[in-house]
Design a protein around this motif. Structure first.
Motif, PDB file in Angstrom:
ATOM      1  N   ALA A   5      10.461  42.018  27.674  1.00 50.20           N
ATOM      2  CA  ALA A   5      10.615  40.575  27.650  1.00 50.20           C
ATOM      3  C   ALA A   5      11.875  40.148  28.392  1.00 50.20           C
ATOM      4  CB  ALA A   5      10.655  40.070  26.210  1.00 50.20           C
ATOM      5  N   GLN A   6      12.856  41.017  28.452  1.00 46.97           N
ATOM      6  CA  GLN A   6      14.126  40.683  29.064  1.00 46.97           C
ATOM      7  C   GLN A   6      14.004  40.469  30.559  1.00 46.97           C
ATOM      8  OE1 GLN A   6      17.069  43.656  28.449  1.00 46.97           O
ATOM      9  NE2 GLN A   6      18.747  42.324  29.035  1.00 46.97           N
ATOM     10  N   GLY A   7      13.161  41.196  31.239  1.00 50.09           N
ATOM     11  CA  GLY A   7      12.989  41.054  32.670  1.00 50.09           C
ATOM     12  C   GLY A   7      14.002  41.874  33.444  1.00 50.09           C
ATOM     13  N   ASP A   8      14.281  41.437  34.679  1.00 48.88           N
ATOM     14  CA  ASP A   8      15.187  42.179  35.550  1.00 48.88           C
ATOM     15  C   ASP A   8      16.633  41.983  35.130  1.00 48.88           C
ATOM     16  OD1 ASP A   8      13.090  43.078  37.076  1.00 48.88           O
ATOM     17  OD2 ASP A   8      13.228  41.432  38.517  1.00 48.88           O
ATOM     18  N   ILE A   9      17.420  43.019  35.293  1.00 48.97           N
ATOM     19  CA  ILE A   9      18.855  42.949  35.066  1.00 48.97           C
ATOM     20  C   ILE A   9      19.510  42.890  36.446  1.00 48.97           C
ATOM     21  CG2 ILE A   9      20.894  44.131  34.154  1.00 48.97           C
ATOM     22  CD1 ILE A   9      19.016  43.117  31.989  1.00 48.97           C
ATOM     23  N   HIS A  10      20.379  41.920  36.643  1.00 49.33           N
ATOM     24  CA  HIS A  10      21.067  41.746  37.911  1.00 49.33           C
ATOM     25  C   HIS A  10      22.490  42.250  37.790  1.00 49.33           C
ATOM     26  CE1 HIS A  10      17.803  39.219  39.469  1.00 49.33           C
ATOM     27  NE2 HIS A  10      17.728  38.759  38.228  1.00 49.33           N
ATOM     28  N   ARG A  11      22.924  42.996  38.787  1.00 48.97           N
ATOM     29  CA  ARG A  11      24.302  43.479  38.832  1.00 48.97           C
ATOM     30  C   ARG A  11      25.080  42.574  39.762  1.00 48.97           C
ATOM     31  NH1 ARG A  11      26.519  49.287  40.993  1.00 48.97           N
ATOM     32  NH2 ARG A  11      28.693  48.843  40.524  1.00 48.97           N
ATOM     33  N   VAL A  46      35.355  41.694  38.302  1.00 45.59           N
ATOM     34  CA  VAL A  46      34.816  42.498  37.215  1.00 45.59           C
ATOM     35  C   VAL A  46      33.295  42.543  37.338  1.00 45.59           C
ATOM     36  CG1 VAL A  46      34.599  42.656  34.707  1.00 45.59           C
ATOM     37  CG2 VAL A  46      36.741  41.883  35.722  1.00 45.59           C
ATOM     38  N   PRO A  47      32.702  43.736  37.187  1.00 46.90           N
ATOM     39  CA  PRO A  47      31.234  43.814  37.227  1.00 46.90           C
ATOM     40  C   PRO A  47      30.603  43.003  36.092  1.00 46.90           C
ATOM     41  CG  PRO A  47      32.211  46.004  37.299  1.00 46.90           C
ATOM     42  CD  PRO A  47      33.316  45.044  37.004  1.00 46.90           C
ATOM     43  N   VAL A  48      29.513  42.324  36.421  1.00 45.80           N
ATOM     44  CA  VAL A  48      28.776  41.515  35.446  1.00 45.80           C
ATOM     45  C   VAL A  48      27.315  41.934  35.519  1.00 45.80           C
ATOM     46  CG1 VAL A  48      28.078  39.171  34.807  1.00 45.80           C
ATOM     47  CG2 VAL A  48      30.354  39.571  35.758  1.00 45.80           C
ATOM     48  N   PHE A  49      26.710  42.209  34.371  1.00 45.48           N
ATOM     49  CA  PHE A  49      25.296  42.522  34.280  1.00 45.48           C
ATOM     50  C   PHE A  49      24.627  41.407  33.489  1.00 45.48           C
ATOM     51  CE2 PHE A  49      27.525  46.487  34.831  1.00 45.48           C
ATOM     52  CZ  PHE A  49      26.778  47.120  35.805  1.00 45.48           C
ATOM     53  N   THR A  50      23.602  40.801  34.079  1.00 40.48           N
ATOM     54  CA  THR A  50      22.972  39.658  33.443  1.00 40.48           C
ATOM     55  C   THR A  50      21.483  39.635  33.744  1.00 40.48           C
ATOM     56  OG1 THR A  50      22.994  37.235  33.287  1.00 40.48           O
ATOM     57  CG2 THR A  50      23.556  38.176  35.412  1.00 40.48           C
ATOM     58  N   ASP A  51      20.748  38.911  32.878  1.00 41.71           N
ATOM     59  CA  ASP A  51      19.319  38.741  33.128  1.00 41.71           C
ATOM     60  C   ASP A  51      19.073  37.460  33.923  1.00 41.71           C
ATOM     61  OD1 ASP A  51      20.021  37.029  31.082  1.00 41.71           O
ATOM     62  OD2 ASP A  51      18.160  37.317  29.968  1.00 41.71           O
ATOM     63  N   ARG A  52      20.133  36.742  34.238  1.00 43.27           N
ATOM     64  CA  ARG A  52      20.021  35.519  35.027  1.00 43.27           C
ATOM     65  C   ARG A  52      20.447  35.802  36.464  1.00 43.27           C
ATOM     66  NH1 ARG A  52      22.966  31.269  31.107  1.00 43.27           N
ATOM     67  NH2 ARG A  52      24.511  31.645  32.723  1.00 43.27           N
ATOM     68  N   ILE A  53      20.191  34.885  37.344  1.00 43.72           N
ATOM     69  CA  ILE A  53      20.606  35.008  38.738  1.00 43.72           C
ATOM     70  C   ILE A  53      22.131  34.965  38.775  1.00 43.72           C
ATOM     71  CG2 ILE A  53      20.494  33.946  41.019  1.00 43.72           C
ATOM     72  CD1 ILE A  53      17.778  32.817  40.214  1.00 43.72           C
ATOM     73  N   CYS A  54      22.735  35.775  39.640  1.00 41.05           N
ATOM     74  CA  CYS A  54      24.196  35.896  39.705  1.00 41.05           C
ATOM     75  C   CYS A  54      24.877  34.542  39.891  1.00 41.05           C
ATOM     76  CB  CYS A  54      24.601  36.854  40.826  1.00 41.05           C
ATOM     77  SG  CYS A  54      24.119  38.574  40.514  1.00 41.05           S
ATOM     78  N   SER A  55      24.316  33.679  40.724  1.00 43.23           N
ATOM     79  CA  SER A  55      24.936  32.371  40.956  1.00 43.23           C
ATOM     80  C   SER A  55      24.967  31.515  39.690  1.00 43.23           C
ATOM     81  CB  SER A  55      24.217  31.635  42.090  1.00 43.23           C
ATOM     82  OG  SER A  55      22.859  31.428  41.742  1.00 43.23           O
ATOM     83  N   ASP A  56      24.070  31.766  38.751  1.00 42.11           N
ATOM     84  CA  ASP A  56      24.065  31.021  37.486  1.00 42.11           C
ATOM     85  C   ASP A  56      25.286  31.329  36.628  1.00 42.11           C
ATOM     86  OD1 ASP A  56      21.685  29.896  38.213  1.00 42.11           O
ATOM     87  OD2 ASP A  56      20.452  31.061  36.812  1.00 42.11           O
TER      88      ASP A  56
END
Length: 185
Positions: free
Chosen positions: A19-25, A32-42
């Motif tokens: 359900a989470q979908g893609d993880i964006h690095r 600092v590295p950020v891992f999110t399920d949203r688009i990086c620009s968000d």
């Protein structure tokens, strides 16, 4: 009932990940590295790797054609032999062989023969009748059984450096809708 509860406990993490979908690095503003399920620009970050495009990408041009797994006719089989020599890959040539009941040692010995054969520049590959006997002084491998249809005659430069040709014959067998090469031992 207990089985269903245990099964649900095991499937819950799988379902959550699906359900989470893609993880964006991404890389944040402070590096600092950020891992999110949203688009990086968000999240005010820049992507580390470009997002995969939804449109089909143009195929990458290969330096060599893919290996033939099943030659449908003599033209394909002949071209596959030429491609194997161009790649200088005895395993690719071995992929065109019908091995049958050969043991491991026989297969390794045959691949070594193919390796020695491919160490010489290819001059020509000809389709010949299987009945046509090879020239005894120039044949690197035993000739196939006679009366079996067609054979491939592979011509390479000889070992002696004289510029003469060496001929190697392969019997062509029809099996399972494909054409196969076979060494005669």
């Amino acid at each position: 009932m207990r089985f269903i509860a245990i099964l649900l406990l095991f499937l819950l993490p799988v379902g959550a990940a699906w359900a989470q979908g893609d993880i964006h690095r991404c890389t944040g503003a402070n590096g600092v590295p950020v891992f999110t399920d949203r688009i990086c620009s968000d999240v005010n970050a820049t992507p580390v790797m470009p997002a995969p495009s939804s449109s089909a990408q143009a195929p990458v041009e290969l330096s060599q054609p893919p290996p033939v797994l099943c030659a449908a006719d003599m033209a394909h089989l002949k071209q596959a032999v030429i491609d194997a020599f161009a790649a200088r890959n005895p395993n690719r040539l071995a992929g065109l062989m019908l091995w049958g009941d050969d043991g491991e040692q026989a297969v390794v010995a045959d691949i070594r023969v193919l390796g020695r054969l491919m160490a010489h520049p290819l001059i020509d590959v000809k389709v010949v009748p299987a009945d046509d006997p090879p020239t005894p002084s120039t044949s690197a491998l035993p000739s196939p059984k006679t009366g079996q249809g067609e054979a491939l005659l592979v011509q390479t430069e000889s070992d002696d450096g004289s510029g003469a040709t060496q001929e190697t014959r392969f019997e062509v067998l029809h099996q399972s809708g494909c054409l196969w090469l076979q060494l005669q031992n």
